[in-house]
Every structure is written in structure tokens, then in C-alpha cells.
Scaffold this active site. Sequence first.
Site, PDB file in Angstrom:
ATOM      1  N   GLU A 182      62.758  31.480  19.631  1.00 24.89           N
ATOM      2  CA  GLU A 182      61.912  32.262  20.537  1.00 24.89           C
ATOM      3  C   GLU A 182      62.683  32.844  21.723  1.00 24.89           C
ATOM      4  O   GLU A 182      62.303  33.896  22.255  1.00 24.89           O
ATOM      5  CB  GLU A 182      60.730  31.426  21.032  1.00 24.89           C
ATOM      6  CG  GLU A 182      59.691  31.118  19.961  1.00 24.89           C
ATOM      7  CD  GLU A 182      59.999  29.861  19.152  1.00 24.89           C
ATOM      8  OE1 GLU A 182      61.121  29.325  19.283  1.00 24.89           O
ATOM      9  OE2 GLU A 182      59.122  29.410  18.397  1.00 24.89           O
ATOM     10  N   PHE A 228      47.925  18.540  20.527  1.00 19.77           N
ATOM     11  CA  PHE A 228      49.138  18.821  19.767  1.00 19.77           C
ATOM     12  C   PHE A 228      49.700  20.189  20.164  1.00 19.77           C
ATOM     13  O   PHE A 228      48.987  21.183  20.181  1.00 19.77           O
ATOM     14  CB  PHE A 228      48.820  18.801  18.266  1.00 19.77           C
ATOM     15  CG  PHE A 228      50.028  19.152  17.429  1.00 19.77           C
ATOM     16  CD1 PHE A 228      51.169  18.359  17.456  1.00 19.77           C
ATOM     17  CD2 PHE A 228      50.030  20.296  16.640  1.00 19.77           C
ATOM     18  CE1 PHE A 228      52.287  18.682  16.708  1.00 19.77           C
ATOM     19  CE2 PHE A 228      51.152  20.624  15.887  1.00 19.77           C
ATOM     20  CZ  PHE A 228      52.279  19.815  15.918  1.00 19.77           C
ATOM     21  N   GLN A 229      50.971  20.232  20.460  1.00 22.04           N
ATOM     22  CA  GLN A 229      51.670  21.442  20.875  1.00 22.04           C
ATOM     23  C   GLN A 229      51.013  22.114  22.077  1.00 22.04           C
ATOM     24  O   GLN A 229      51.019  23.337  22.196  1.00 22.04           O
ATOM     25  CB  GLN A 229      51.828  22.419  19.708  1.00 22.04           C
ATOM     26  CG  GLN A 229      52.724  21.820  18.623  1.00 22.04           C
ATOM     27  CD  GLN A 229      53.289  22.839  17.671  1.00 22.04           C
ATOM     28  OE1 GLN A 229      52.628  23.822  17.337  1.00 22.04           O
ATOM     29  NE2 GLN A 229      54.510  22.615  17.212  1.00 22.04           N
ATOM     30  N   LYS A 245      43.408  29.384  20.952  1.00 22.68           N
ATOM     31  CA  LYS A 245      43.127  29.722  19.560  1.00 22.68           C
ATOM     32  C   LYS A 245      41.658  30.090  19.334  1.00 22.68           C
ATOM     33  O   LYS A 245      41.343  30.957  18.513  1.00 22.68           O
ATOM     34  CB  LYS A 245      43.530  28.561  18.652  1.00 22.68           C
ATOM     35  CG  LYS A 245      43.612  28.978  17.192  1.00 22.68           C
ATOM     36  CD  LYS A 245      44.263  27.920  16.332  1.00 22.68           C
ATOM     37  CE  LYS A 245      44.361  28.408  14.883  1.00 22.68           C
ATOM     38  NZ  LYS A 245      44.961  27.392  14.007  1.00 22.68           N
ATOM     39  N   MET A 282      85.527  32.360  31.646  1.00 26.43           N
ATOM     40  CA  MET A 282      85.078  32.518  33.027  1.00 26.43           C
ATOM     41  C   MET A 282      85.106  31.178  33.754  1.00 26.43           C
ATOM     42  O   MET A 282      85.467  31.095  34.927  1.00 26.43           O
ATOM     43  CB  MET A 282      83.669  33.135  33.042  1.00 26.43           C
ATOM     44  CG  MET A 282      83.158  33.520  34.402  1.00 26.43           C
ATOM     45  SD  MET A 282      84.255  34.656  35.253  1.00 26.43           S
ATOM     46  CE  MET A 282      83.583  36.226  34.789  1.00 26.43           C
TER      47      MET A 282
HETATM   48  C1  LIG Z   1      79.607  36.654  35.337  1.00 29.24           C
HETATM   49  C2  LIG Z   1      78.897  37.674  36.163  1.00 29.24           C
HETATM   50  C3  LIG Z   1      79.600  38.424  37.084  1.00 29.24           C
HETATM   51  C4  LIG Z   1      78.992  39.441  37.810  1.00 29.24           C
HETATM   52  N1  LIG Z   1      79.747  40.232  38.633  1.00 29.24           N
HETATM   53  C5  LIG Z   1      79.181  41.338  39.177  1.00 29.24           C
HETATM   54  C6  LIG Z   1      79.963  42.296  39.890  1.00 29.24           C
HETATM   55  O1  LIG Z   1      81.165  42.171  40.040  1.00 29.24           O
HETATM   56  N2  LIG Z   1      79.354  43.387  40.381  1.00 29.24           N
HETATM   57  C7  LIG Z   1      78.003  43.595  40.216  1.00 29.24           C
HETATM   58  O2  LIG Z   1      77.494  44.634  40.641  1.00 29.24           O
HETATM   59  N3  LIG Z   1      77.238  42.703  39.592  1.00 29.24           N
HETATM   60  C8  LIG Z   1      77.795  41.585  39.055  1.00 29.24           C
HETATM   61  N4  LIG Z   1      76.997  40.708  38.356  1.00 29.24           N
HETATM   62  C9  LIG Z   1      75.568  40.979  38.255  1.00 29.24           C
HETATM   63  C10 LIG Z   1      74.801  40.477  39.465  1.00 29.24           C
HETATM   64  O3  LIG Z   1      74.567  39.098  39.335  1.00 29.24           O
HETATM   65  C11 LIG Z   1      73.440  41.213  39.588  1.00 29.24           C
HETATM   66  O4  LIG Z   1      72.707  41.071  38.412  1.00 29.24           O
HETATM   67  C12 LIG Z   1      73.592  42.685  39.859  1.00 29.24           C
HETATM   68  O5  LIG Z   1      74.571  42.944  40.824  1.00 29.24           O
HETATM   69  C13 LIG Z   1      72.262  43.256  40.329  1.00 29.24           C
HETATM   70  O6  LIG Z   1      72.260  44.630  40.133  1.00 29.24           O
HETATM   71  P1  LIG Z   1      71.376  45.580  41.042  1.00 29.24           P
HETATM   72  O7  LIG Z   1      71.625  45.332  42.476  1.00 29.24           O
HETATM   73  O8  LIG Z   1      71.579  46.943  40.516  1.00 29.24           O
HETATM   74  O9  LIG Z   1      69.877  45.095  40.855  1.00 29.24           O
HETATM   75  P2  LIG Z   1      68.893  44.889  39.631  1.00 29.24           P
HETATM   76  O10 LIG Z   1      68.863  43.441  39.324  1.00 29.24           O
HETATM   77  O11 LIG Z   1      69.108  45.844  38.536  1.00 29.24           O
HETATM   78  O12 LIG Z   1      67.549  45.193  40.403  1.00 29.24           O
HETATM   79  C14 LIG Z   1      67.039  46.469  40.505  1.00 29.24           C
HETATM   80  C15 LIG Z   1      66.590  46.774  41.925  1.00 29.24           C
HETATM   81  O13 LIG Z   1      65.996  48.065  41.877  1.00 29.24           O
HETATM   82  C16 LIG Z   1      64.634  47.998  42.218  1.00 29.24           C
HETATM   83  N5  LIG Z   1      63.881  48.882  41.332  1.00 29.24           N
HETATM   84  C17 LIG Z   1      63.331  48.592  40.124  1.00 29.24           C
HETATM   85  N6  LIG Z   1      62.721  49.666  39.622  1.00 29.24           N
HETATM   86  C18 LIG Z   1      62.890  50.668  40.512  1.00 29.24           C
HETATM   87  C19 LIG Z   1      62.492  52.032  40.550  1.00 29.24           C
HETATM   88  N7  LIG Z   1      61.778  52.586  39.564  1.00 29.24           N
HETATM   89  N8  LIG Z   1      62.856  52.756  41.622  1.00 29.24           N
HETATM   90  C20 LIG Z   1      63.559  52.204  42.644  1.00 29.24           C
HETATM   91  N9  LIG Z   1      63.953  50.936  42.663  1.00 29.24           N
HETATM   92  C21 LIG Z   1      63.624  50.166  41.606  1.00 29.24           C
HETATM   93  C22 LIG Z   1      64.235  46.555  42.099  1.00 29.24           C
HETATM   94  O14 LIG Z   1      63.163  46.270  42.971  1.00 29.24           O
HETATM   95  C23 LIG Z   1      65.529  45.832  42.449  1.00 29.24           C
HETATM   96  O15 LIG Z   1      65.657  45.680  43.842  1.00 29.24           O
HETATM   97  C24 LIG Z   1      77.603  39.669  37.650  1.00 29.24           C
HETATM   98  C25 LIG Z   1      76.885  38.890  36.757  1.00 29.24           C
HETATM   99  C26 LIG Z   1      77.513  37.919  35.999  1.00 29.24           C
HETATM  100  C27 LIG Z   1      76.711  37.131  35.016  1.00 29.24           C
HETATM  101  C1  LIG Z   2      73.307  29.414  29.176  1.00 29.00           C
HETATM  102  C2  LIG Z   2      74.506  29.358  30.043  1.00 29.00           C
HETATM  103  N1  LIG Z   2      75.161  28.199  30.209  1.00 29.00           N
HETATM  104  C3  LIG Z   2      76.264  28.133  30.996  1.00 29.00           C
HETATM  105  C4  LIG Z   2      76.723  29.250  31.651  1.00 29.00           C
HETATM  106  C5  LIG Z   2      77.954  29.176  32.551  1.00 29.00           C
HETATM  107  N2  LIG Z   2      79.016  30.030  31.991  1.00 29.00           N
HETATM  108  C6  LIG Z   2      79.255  31.281  32.453  1.00 29.00           C
HETATM  109  S1  LIG Z   2      80.461  32.056  31.627  1.00 29.00           S
HETATM  110  C7  LIG Z   2      80.723  30.720  30.631  1.00 29.00           C
HETATM  111  C8  LIG Z   2      81.783  30.732  29.570  1.00 29.00           C
HETATM  112  C9  LIG Z   2      81.574  31.777  28.552  1.00 29.00           C
HETATM  113  O1  LIG Z   2      82.559  31.631  27.575  1.00 29.00           O
HETATM  114  P1  LIG Z   2      82.791  32.751  26.469  1.00 29.00           P
HETATM  115  O2  LIG Z   2      81.499  33.124  25.870  1.00 29.00           O
HETATM  116  O3  LIG Z   2      83.848  32.301  25.547  1.00 29.00           O
HETATM  117  O4  LIG Z   2      83.258  33.986  27.325  1.00 29.00           O
HETATM  118  P2  LIG Z   2      84.665  34.250  28.078  1.00 29.00           P
HETATM  119  O5  LIG Z   2      84.426  33.953  29.508  1.00 29.00           O
HETATM  120  O6  LIG Z   2      85.689  33.365  27.483  1.00 29.00           O
HETATM  121  O7  LIG Z   2      84.913  35.690  27.844  1.00 29.00           O
HETATM  122  C10 LIG Z   2      79.860  29.682  30.982  1.00 29.00           C
HETATM  123  C11 LIG Z   2      79.834  28.357  30.322  1.00 29.00           C
HETATM  124  C12 LIG Z   2      75.976  30.438  31.469  1.00 29.00           C
HETATM  125  N3  LIG Z   2      76.311  31.570  32.101  1.00 29.00           N
HETATM  126  N4  LIG Z   2      74.894  30.468  30.646  1.00 29.00           N
END
Ligand SMILES: Cc1cc2nc3c(=O)[nH]c(=O)nc-3n(C[C@H](O)[C@H](O)[C@H](O)COP(=O)(O)OP(=O)(O)OC[C@H]3O[C@@H](n4cnc5c(N)ncnc54)[C@H](O)[C@@H]3O)c2cc1C
Ligand SMILES: Cc1ncc(C[n+]2csc(CCOP(=O)(O)OP(=O)(O)O)c2C)c(N)n1
Lengths: 172, 598
Positions: free
Chosen positions: B62, B124-125, B174, B494
Site C-alpha cells: 500500500e 478485526f483489522q 463497510k 548519503m
Molecule cells: C537527501 C536530501 C537532500 C536535499 N537537499 C536539498 C538541496 O540541496 N536543495 C533543495 O532545494 N532541497 C533539498 N532537499 C529537499 C528539501 O528537503 C525540500 O523538500 C525542498 O527544498 C522544498 O522545496 P520548496 O521550497 O520548493 O517547497 P515545496 O515543498 O515544493 O513546497 C511548495 C511551496 O509552494 C507553495 N505552493 C503550493 N502550491 C502553490 C501555488 N499554486 N502557488 C503558489 N505557491 C504554492 C506551498 O504552500 C509551499 O510553501 C533535499 C532533500 C533530501 C531528501
Molecule cells: C525510509 C528511509 N529510511 C532511512 C533513511 C535515511 N537515509 C537517507 S539516504 C540513505 C541511504 C540511501 O542509500 P542508497 O539508496 O544506496 O543511496 P546512495 O546514497 O548510496 O546513493 C538513508 C538510509 C531515509 N531517507 N528513508
Amino acid sequence: MPDPTDNSFRAATIAVLVENESGVLARVIGLFSGRGYNIDSLTVAPVDAEGKLSRITVVTSGTEMVIEQIKAQLDRLVPVHKVADLTLEGPHLNRELALIKVAGSGSARQEALRLADAFRARVVDATTESFVFEMTGSGEKLDAFINLMRPIGLVEVSRTGVVSIARGTKAL
Amino acid sequence: MSSATLPAASETQSMTGAEIVLRALKEQGVEVIFGYPGGAVLPIYDAIFNQNAIRHILVRHEQAAVHAAEGYARSTGKVGCVLVTSGPGATNAVTGLVDALLDSIPIVCLTGQVPTHLIGNDAFQEADTTGITRPATKHNYLVKQMDKLASTVHEAFYVARSGRPGPVVIDLPKDILIGKGQYTPPPSQEHRSYRPQTEPDAVQIRKAVRLLKEAKRPVVYAGGGVINAGPEASALLTKFVRMAGLPCTNTLMGLGAYPSSDPQFLGMLGMHGTVEANLAMHGCDVMFNIGARFDDRVTGRLNAFAPNSVKIHADIDPSSINKNVKVEVPIVGDAAAVLRALIAAWDADEAKQDRPSLAEWWRQIDEWRGKNCLAYVQDSKIIKPQHAVKRLYELTKESGRETFITTEVGQHQMWAAQYFGFEKPNRWMTSGGLGTMGYGLPAAMGVQVAHPDALVIDIAGEASILMNIQEMSTVAQYRLPVKVFILNNQYMGMVRQWQELLHGGRYSESYSEALPDFVKLAESFHGVGMRAESTDDLDRVIREMIAIDRPVIVDVAVDEKENVFPMIPSGAAHNEMLLAPGQIAAGAGVTDEGTALV
Ligand SMILES: Cc1cc2nc3c(=O)[nH]c(=O)nc-3n(C[C@H](O)[C@H](O)[C@H](O)COP(=O)(O)OP(=O)(O)OC[C@H]3O[C@@H](n4cnc5c(N)ncnc54)[C@H](O)[C@@H]3O)c2cc1C
Ligand SMILES: Cc1ncc(C[n+]2csc(CCOP(=O)(O)OP(=O)(O)O)c2C)c(N)n1
Ligand SMILES: [Mg+2]
């Protein structure tokens, strides 16, 4: 515009008009706990003729930026109709109701009655050993009365939490 | 429902709850449901069996149903639809719901529930689905009355797609599904309480125009909200940025909102953003944030974030404004409406732009750009992960195919963001806010369902892909030619990178031990498996992968020790970036305070 460097706390009494539906209170409370906001007091009851709308009064405190967030977060909940910061919007009345049970005999009883009279607390139940006082007023007034009752023989207190309404003709 | 099976209006009285649900979905434009059956939703499955207007895609978990719906939604702009059973079906969906909540993806998720008279009895469930999903959704409903059923489904779609989009759960006992009732069409009047503001305030727009015109060092910081606002918003953003001559950066969620090949594009900003984007943010005097939420991955240390700037923030959600960062000009409205108003007001405003200062600012930006912060050295046969993504980008471009990219979470996700260019919105699906490993494959599935002829590639890590690998079976069943491109570094890269930089190189539990043979794994799921061991194999394998019209897993052996640079360590400022070895570092690096941050 809130100043993020301003870390001073203020209290805010916020009135929220919501759909009277199941789960709405859980949404509001969950919002506060989930985002780490304070709840100093919270009251809720239906307020319109059909019982479709409830009014929540929540007393909270935080920095100006946090309070602005709280209002914006409340306002975007789907069943929320209106949010008003009564503290910010001008003169308003805050009232709370308390039921206060005091036990004792002899001079303590006399003293309790005398103070109740001075504070305009009503006796709503009496036995030979005890009184229940009903009192409405500001939170501070209730606090003051309750503190006076402590040494006399305070047994327990039940308070409603604050309800609030703006002065004058305007509605929420 | 096809017209043959659609009950006529006169018969609506005799519809079952399940039929009412399907009819409402149809009327809301649903073409595909991603789901998994179980006792509590069998009546809906019965109704699905009896019609052929709505397609059902049977996932294998899911969580994957929700990610698939997210991929479907993000690549089409429509609301994604999910159907799961009560109890474990609903709880399995929770990760997907939170993912959609954080990334503002419109989803309607139908969950089965025990009959109303058993609710609260530990039946159940039974799970308290509305309780569990309350903080995991934008809104949720428990339908307890037949006469509320159709209107609740309509309202759920309205809530999911309006304002800031998000996931909505409808919990369906249900007895409601098997009971008889009447269908009601969507309401014609406005919602009684939820009416987000979409048109911006004209005074704020004029203020923004004047500030941007008089700016000496402006920057546009555009995010996922521009994608949420539909492709027109991206076109308007491009038009506005070009006519005003401004530098523009995108967040991870905003990639594709501005064409990556455009000379005014600075690349992604933030933790793994480019030097030019981050230094432009740090040094700007006027910042225009449109549809981005000042995420901590973007701002770095808040008290050092763009310290000398006046900030304009346009967002449809007032709670995004002044949440982390104080702004001088808040604008509440839809990104497309805001940009349209800005363009009109720009022309109407008689002030002239400070072109000489802007030219000087561009000279400075070009100097930062000259550092070539994304340069890497591919000097042996060991494939650099950056190189693998770059070749993937170039060869897909060469193929001329319409290409959609999803990712898992980790280093590979960042390299995908850095080295794959996006010219258009809705071509890039990634889990940004929650960072959910296991997102990419099911999301790719959803994208492929929506775009059967497109090239859909999940850029994956070897660890993440195992989190929803069971979906290879779904992909096989529906003959979805999804491609999984694994950057196999044998590490949770990472995690390993953070351990290297923050925990003294103690690589605790981050080695990917006992990996499967991905080639055989692909074959056992009726797909094609390929492996690239060295640079000699890379192009050939990518070309083959693109050409094969079947599910493919490509296992690319990449350099194990490669790190993602540039990097702003948690708790550092934009001008305190770590650069790749050999490039000149520009800052203080990791502080003790930063170690406590995520
Ligand atoms: C491993 C990892 C590393 C990351 N590193 C980076 C990084 O280096 N740089 C980076 O940028 N991010 C990074 N992120 C992502 C970060 O965590 C955020 O998800 C991201 O920066 C959010 O993007 P955003 O500000 O565009 O907002 P979003 O999460 O896309 O939010 C959208 C915003 O726009 C608004 N909005 C929605 N609809 C509308 C509309 N129709 N008109 C106007 N506004 C609207 C919402 O209210 C909200 O405030 C990383 C994520 C991971 C998992
Ligand atoms: C569900 C979940 N558990 C744990 C993490 C923490 N986490 C972030 S990146 C990462 C490693 C990912 O490894 P891989 O898929 O091999 O990607 P790589 O960084 O090596 O490119 C982990 C464990 C996460 N982001 N999501
Ligand atoms: Mg890895």
C-alpha cells in the site's frame, strides 16, 4: 510584520469559529501539540441556532512570529471558518467560570463566606461541613479567590477555561 | 463507469455506497486507481469489477500505491487516487501520505473501515485511521451517514487540489459501502469554510515590482509551488525572469520550473546546490521567493541566510510565509496568478531598472560560475556516479524521447538533481520533504501509467531500491516499461558521507551487505537486467536500456567513495560551502552545533 529577532513572549487569546463536527477539536489540539505550541486554556461549545458552528477560545503564548504561525495554521484547517486574535484586535472581555469546594467548620466557614461575598462568589451547594462556590470573572480574579481559600480548607476546583468576546457591536 | 453500466438518474436511489463512490470518482475525473484489496473494501472491488471506465492498478504494497499516485499526480497535474483496505492497508499507506503532505501532492486515499457499529470495539483489522492519519493528511473524513457519502468524495477532491495541494483520506465503513443511497453531483456553491486566496493583492505586487526594478543584486528563488500551479506558471516564470534579466535558482522540488539550459539559470540552491546559486542568495539585495518554503535544506543557518536582503515571498499558503524567515513583502496567491500580475505591473510601472548594477551583478555571478563547482574527474575505468547521470542525461536527450525521472533518496538523488537537466515542469519526481527511500520505483510506475509511451527512469541507489522492490511485479503485470538505473556504490552513500564528515569515518551499519544480483532479480520479475562494470560499458548499457520496451534494471557499479559536493553542512551558511577535493573550500565547515542537526 513579526520580527524574528524579537524573542519576547506575549499571551494571545484566539477565537476560532469552526464547523461543529467530530474530530475538529482533535485537529486543533493536535496542531498545537504537533507543532509544539503552548495551550494555556481551551474552551469549546456550539454557538449558533442550528448547532452547526462551534467557537473555540484558546489562550496561548509565544513570540510574535509563533503567534502569527498559530493563526495561519489554524486558518488553513478545512473546518475552520474564522480566526481572530482578540488580544491584538482591541478591547475584549475575558471570563472564566469556576466551581470551588471548600470544607471547614466554625470560624473558617465564616471567613470563607465573608470572602466569597467580597468576591461575589455565589454559594451553589452547602452542607454542614462544606460549600461549593460558583464564581465568574477574569482568570486572575479566580486565582486570587482560590488562593485565599487554600488555607481555609480548599477541597477541589473545577474551571471552564477562558471564554472571550470583543467589546462593541462587531462579530467575529 | 461506462454508460452501459452507469445507473440512470432515476435509478440512483438504488445505488450501493460502493457504486456511489465510483460514480463520484468518475465525475471527479479519476481514470486510474492504485490499490490493494481486503475485506473492508471488497464492495468497492465488486463495483470496480462491474465497470470499465476507471482502471485499477494492483500494487504489491500500500505504501507503493500512494507513491504511484504521487508520481501520477506530479506528472499530470491531476489528483492521484488510492484505494486500500482497513487496518494494515491503511497503516501501510501512512508513509506515502506523509510524503505527499510534505511535498504538497494532491492525493485522495480511500480506506476501508469496519462497519460503523463495530468502530471502537477492536474489531478485526480495525485501526483508528482518521486518528492515525490526522497529522499525516491535509484533511480526512470518516463517513458515517449514507447521505454524506457522495458529497464527502466531492469535497475530498476539492480539498486535495485547492490551495496548497495535499493528501486527503476518506475512511469508509463497510456498512456504508454495502448500504443503499442516493448519488449527488458535486456542489455548485463555494465550500462553506475552505476558500484559499489565489489572486494576489495589487498593492503588494506593485511593491514587489518596484523593489525588483530598483534592485542592484536581485535573485529569483522558485520552488515546487510553481510546479503545483500548473505548466502555465512555469511558462510565466520563464517569461518574467527573461524580461527582467534576473538570475533564477530552483529548489529540489522546483526543478523544471525554469529551463535548466537557460543562461539565466543558476542551478539548484541549498545544501547540495551550486556555488553560484548559493552565493547569489547570500549576496543578493532583493530576493523573490515564489512557491518555495525556506526549507532548512535551503536556508542553512538562519541567522546567516541572505543577511543583507529585502525579501518578497509569494505563496498560496499564508502559513508558509514568515514561518522560518521573516519577509518584507508577503504575497498570498497562486504562483501563476502572481506571475501574471507581476508581468502586467512590471510593464505599467514607470521606474527603470538599474541595468548597470544588474550587469555588474551578472559579472560577479559569472565569476562564481567559473569555479565550475560541479566539475568531476573521470580518470579511470571506475564509473563516477556523476558521470553515469551525465551520460544518462545526454543519451536520453539524444534519443529524443519524452523523458521523466524519478529518484530514490540519497546521494544518487542529489547527483540526479545536479547533472540531469529539466527543461519543462512535471518531468521530475522526487521525495524532497520526507526523503522517503523506496519512493522512486512506485512513483515511476505511476508516471508510466499516465504516460505509457514516455521513457520513465528511476535513478536509484542499491539500498533504496530494496525498500519497494516488490513493485517490479506490478511493473511486469501491467507491462510498464519502467527503467531502474541503480548507482550502485555498495553503501548507503548519503549516510556514509555524513559518517565520513561528521562521525570520524566510523561507517556504522552503512555498508550494503549481501546485495542481490540485480540482473537475476530483474529477470525473476520478468524484466531485463544489465550491468555496467566500467566506463567501457556505460554508454552501451544506457543505449540498450533506452531501446528496450520492457522493464529494465541497470546495475551501474560506481565509485564507492564519491561524495556529493558542493555541500553546505547543517548549521552552516551559504558562504560556508564544502567543495569537492581539489576545489578551494570556502568556509568554516562543520560546527559542533551543526552535528546536532539533520
Ligand atoms: C537527501 C536530501 C537532500 C536535499 N537537499 C536539498 C538541496 O540541496 N536543495 C533543495 O532545494 N532541497 C533539498 N532537499 C529537499 C528539501 O528537503 C525540500 O523538500 C525542498 O527544498 C522544498 O522545496 P520548496 O521550497 O520548493 O517547497 P515545496 O515543498 O515544493 O513546497 C511548495 C511551496 O509552494 C507553495 N505552493 C503550493 N502550491 C502553490 C501555488 N499554486 N502557488 C503558489 N505557491 C504554492 C506551498 O504552500 C509551499 O510553501 C533535499 C532533500 C533530501 C531528501
Ligand atoms: C525510509 C528511509 N529510511 C532511512 C533513511 C535515511 N537515509 C537517507 S539516504 C540513505 C541511504 C540511501 O542509500 P542508497 O539508496 O544506496 O543511496 P546512495 O546514497 O548510496 O546513493 C538513508 C538510509 C531515509 N531517507 N528513508
Ligand atoms: Mg548506495
